[in-house]
Structure formats: C-alpha cells, structure tokens
Design a protein around this motif. Structure first.
Motif, PDB file in Angstrom:
ATOM      1  N   TYR A  41       0.832  -1.206   0.000  1.00  0.00           N
ATOM      2  CA  TYR A  41       0.000   0.000   0.000  1.00  0.00           C
ATOM      3  C   TYR A  41       0.865   1.253   0.000  1.00  0.00           C
ATOM      4  O   TYR A  41       0.688   2.159  -0.821  1.00  0.00           O
ATOM      5  N   TYR A  61      -6.399   6.309  -6.736  1.00  0.00           N
ATOM      6  CA  TYR A  61      -6.572   6.249  -5.285  1.00  0.00           C
ATOM      7  C   TYR A  61      -7.988   5.774  -4.938  1.00  0.00           C
ATOM      8  O   TYR A  61      -8.188   4.957  -4.036  1.00  0.00           O
ATOM      9  N   GLU A  64      -8.772   2.059  -4.849  1.00  0.00           N
ATOM     10  CA  GLU A  64      -8.242   1.274  -3.735  1.00  0.00           C
ATOM     11  C   GLU A  64      -7.734  -0.096  -4.189  1.00  0.00           C
ATOM     12  O   GLU A  64      -8.037  -1.133  -3.603  1.00  0.00           O
ATOM     13  N   ASN A 327     -14.967  -0.410  -0.237  1.00  0.00           N
ATOM     14  CA  ASN A 327     -14.126   0.564  -0.940  1.00  0.00           C
ATOM     15  C   ASN A 327     -14.855   1.888  -1.163  1.00  0.00           C
ATOM     16  O   ASN A 327     -16.085   1.958  -1.216  1.00  0.00           O
ATOM     17  N   LEU A 379      -9.830   8.223   3.782  1.00  0.00           N
ATOM     18  CA  LEU A 379      -8.838   7.197   3.542  1.00  0.00           C
ATOM     19  C   LEU A 379      -7.795   7.167   4.658  1.00  0.00           C
ATOM     20  O   LEU A 379      -7.398   6.111   5.139  1.00  0.00           O
TER      21      LEU A 379
END
Length: 397
Positions: A41, A61, A64, A327, A379
């Motif tokens: 990640y 982004y 995910e 997500n 996030l």
C-alpha cells in the motif's frame, strides 16, 4: 423492499435489500489478507503520487487497488503484490485509452497496449504517457515477479482481453442513438470477458506456483469451473457497483439493469431484479462446487494443482466481494448499520427550476472540492483498519 424514506420534493430515497453474498462462504482458503498489504500500500501510493498526473491519480486512489490485491491474492509476496498492482494499473490505463472516442482509436490503442505489455515496448514509437510509463518500468516489474511458466499464459489472456475492449468500442459505436434491449444470456457471456479477470487468474496461479498447462485448463470441467468463478465475480461486482453506476450513467452496463430489460424478467421491479441477480450468483456458486467435485484426475501433482486452483478461485471471488463492500469507489452502504443489514439507499435528486446555471456551477465546484477533501480524510482515518495484519470481516459483516 423499495421503501420511500423521504418525501421531500427535492430528494426521494428508496431502500433496497442486497443479497448477503459473503454469508454463502466459509473463510477464504488462503487467509483473510496478504500480510504484505501495508508495505504494498505504502510503496504503490508513493509511486502513484510521484509518477501519475493528479487527475488520473485521484481515480487510482479511489479504486483502492492495493486493498483488492491483498484481499484477492492473500498468498502473494510483497514483490508479487507490487507487480499485481502494476498490472491492475495497466488494465485501468487500457480502459482509459479505449472507452472514449472511435472504435478505430480503440483498436489502435489496444494494439499498442498489448505490444508494450508483451514486448516491453510498442512496435512504433508512442507519445502516449501511459505507454511510456508501461514500457519504462511497469512491464519490467511484472515480468520479474511472474513465474516464467505463466508469462505466456498471462500475455495470451491479455490479448483476448484487449480484443474485448475493441469489441466493446464497436458495440458502443454501433448502438449510438439506438434503443436496444439486451438479453440476459448474451450479456452474461460478454461480461465474463469484459470484467477483465482472466489475466488476474493467471497471476493468481503464478503466485501459488500452480503449473497447469493449457490443455488441462481447457478441459471441459476445469474451464467451466473457471467460468463460473468469473460469473460470480462480475455478478457481485454489478450488484455492489449498481448504486455508483446508477448515478454515473443509469447503470446501463449492469446485470440488474439488463434483468429489468430482458423480456423474460422485465416484469420484475428493482428489488426483484436485485434478488434475481443474487439467485444467479448462488446458481453459479452451486455450479462451481459441482465442477470442483468432478475435476479430472490426471496425476498426483496435477490433481493437487487443480485443487489449489479451486481454492485460489474462491479467494478471488470472496476477496472481490470483501473489497466491494468497503471501498470508497462504490460507497455501497451509508453506515455500518446498513452494511450489517445489507441495506442500500438510492437517492433521486431534483434541482428546482429557479436555480440559476451560475449557482449550479458554483455548487458543482464546491462539491468536487469537498469530495476530494472528504475522500482523502476518510482514507487516512481508515488506513489503520486496512493495514492491520489481523484484517478480517467478523461473521462476514
């Protein structure tokens, strides 16, 4: 369900019940998530930040992809996860290069993309920034991480995937301005390929060192098992992405919409169509289990490979669902209570006629800024939850 929970003239919210797909499965055979998720990640997002332009990076982004990779490939090493993320980004790039414009442009870009993926560079020089990035570093990382036995299968699967993107462009061009009713059967056959998961399954076999030759993969039962796994992937994807797609384009290319248009199922309302999609998923799962019981016995090593491949397919199916329900891209559920109850809320907004175009433009700019800021904040606050090595989904939510 289909309950109206807001009678305001400016907003009407309908609630619907999604099928509890995770409840159909035991734990994933490969474990809940790759223990290398945190490293993958961090490394991937730093690369995106330093390498990809701002507007495209927002899309990356939002997808995910590191979370999906770690959930769907739980046995992958850090190097393999990085290569998987390179490939997922590359396929995302192909979509960006082919989902707009003419079919001729889609054909040209697809050919350049597959040439670069298979040879490290296109046959003729390309100024496209995606192609330059692919040839400069991404292909090298993929080739270093993919087992040499699986590389030809990986390229072959991507050649077919690239052909699918061309067919989609041709279909899109041919259907402009035409009202067509798509039947469910033809949609399911096409969607099995357009979901773009077959190359991912080759990468999965590579991470597990499953040396299954083409002639075994083409065996009737093995091929059917793989196809039913793909059916589960796209049916789940369509169910969980329906809310987002409805807001984007009316969910035109979604199995729930197709169910509502197919002559045999057009009598169903939206809740009935969602339920029907859930039954199709369960039928695919039953067929998968039937195929697994009927796998051919070849020799001890190959039998072990095929059994492990079935496990890997299950990991992919379940990992895809786990990713879909949490997500940021799909934003399926409004809160934890809805997530536990599988309740989805669909909103229909109407703008008062007196609202001026200038005010609409101002509101749009404010919304975009707020969305980007809110996504980033969300996030960051969720990262510790994702990066825990004991990452799990208690009781399947």
């Amino acid at each position: 369900m289909g309950v109206n929970t807001n009678t305001s003239p400016a907003m009407v919210t309908q609630t619907y019940l999604l099928p509890n797909l995770l409840a159909l499965f035991p734990k994933k055979p490969g474990g809940s998530i790759s223990p290398h998720f945190k490293e993958a990640y961090d490394g991937y997002n730093e690369w995106v930040k330093c390498t990809i332009g701002y507007f495209f990076s927002v899309e990356v982004y939002n997808a995910e992809m590191p979370l999906l990779a770690a959930l769907a490939w739980p046995l992958a090493s850090e190097q393999e996860l990085r290569a998987i993320l390179d490939y997922m980004t590359a396929s995302f790039m192909l979509e960006e290069m082919t989902d707009r414009g003419s079919s001729a442009k889609a054909l040209k870009n697809s050919q350049i993309w597959i040439q670069t993926l298979s040879k490290g560079q296109p046959d003729t020089a390309s100024r496209h920034p995606f192609i330059k990035l692919l040839s400069k570093e991404m292909v090298a990382r993929m080739k270093a991480a993919v087992d040499p036995f699986h590389w030809p299968q990986f390229i072959s699967a991507n050649v077919e995937f690239a052909k699918t993107t061309i067919r989609e462009a041709l279909d899109r061009e041919a259907s402009q301005g035409v009202q067509t009713v798509r039947d469910l059967q033809s949609y399911m056959i096409t969607r099995r390929e357009s979901i773009g998961t077959r190359p991912c399954l080759v990468l999965m076999r590579s991470t597990r060192r499953l040396y299954i030759p083409d002639q075994v993969l083409e065996h009737e039962v093995v091929a059917e098992m793989e196809n039913t796994a793909l059916d589960m992937v796209y049916i789940a994807n369509d169910i969980y992405s329906f809310k987002k797609e409805q807001g984007d384009n009316g969910a035109l290319n979604n199995i729930i919409t197709v169910i509502q248009k197919d002559p045999d199922t057009s009598h169903l309302d939206l809740q009935g169509s969602i339920d029907y999609a859930g039954r199709l998923f369960k039928a695919a799962l039953d067929n998968f289990e039937s195929c697994r019981r009927r796998l051919p016995s070849i020799d001890s090593d190959m039998d072990k490979y095929l059994s492990a491949y079935a496990d890997g397919l299950m990991d992919w199916v379940v990992g895809n669902i786990e990713w879909s329900v949490v997500n940021c891209r799909y934003k399926v559920f409004c809160n934890d209570s809805d997530r536990r109850s599988n309740v989805i809320r669909l909103k229909q907004r109407s703008v008062p006629p007196s609202l001026s175009p200038l005010l609409c433009s101002i509101l749009l700019v404010v919304f975009i800024v707020a969305y980007c800021y809110g996504f980033t904040t969300q996030l960051l606050t969720r990262l510790p939850y994702y990066t825990s090595h004991s990452f799990s989904f208690p009781n399947h939510f």
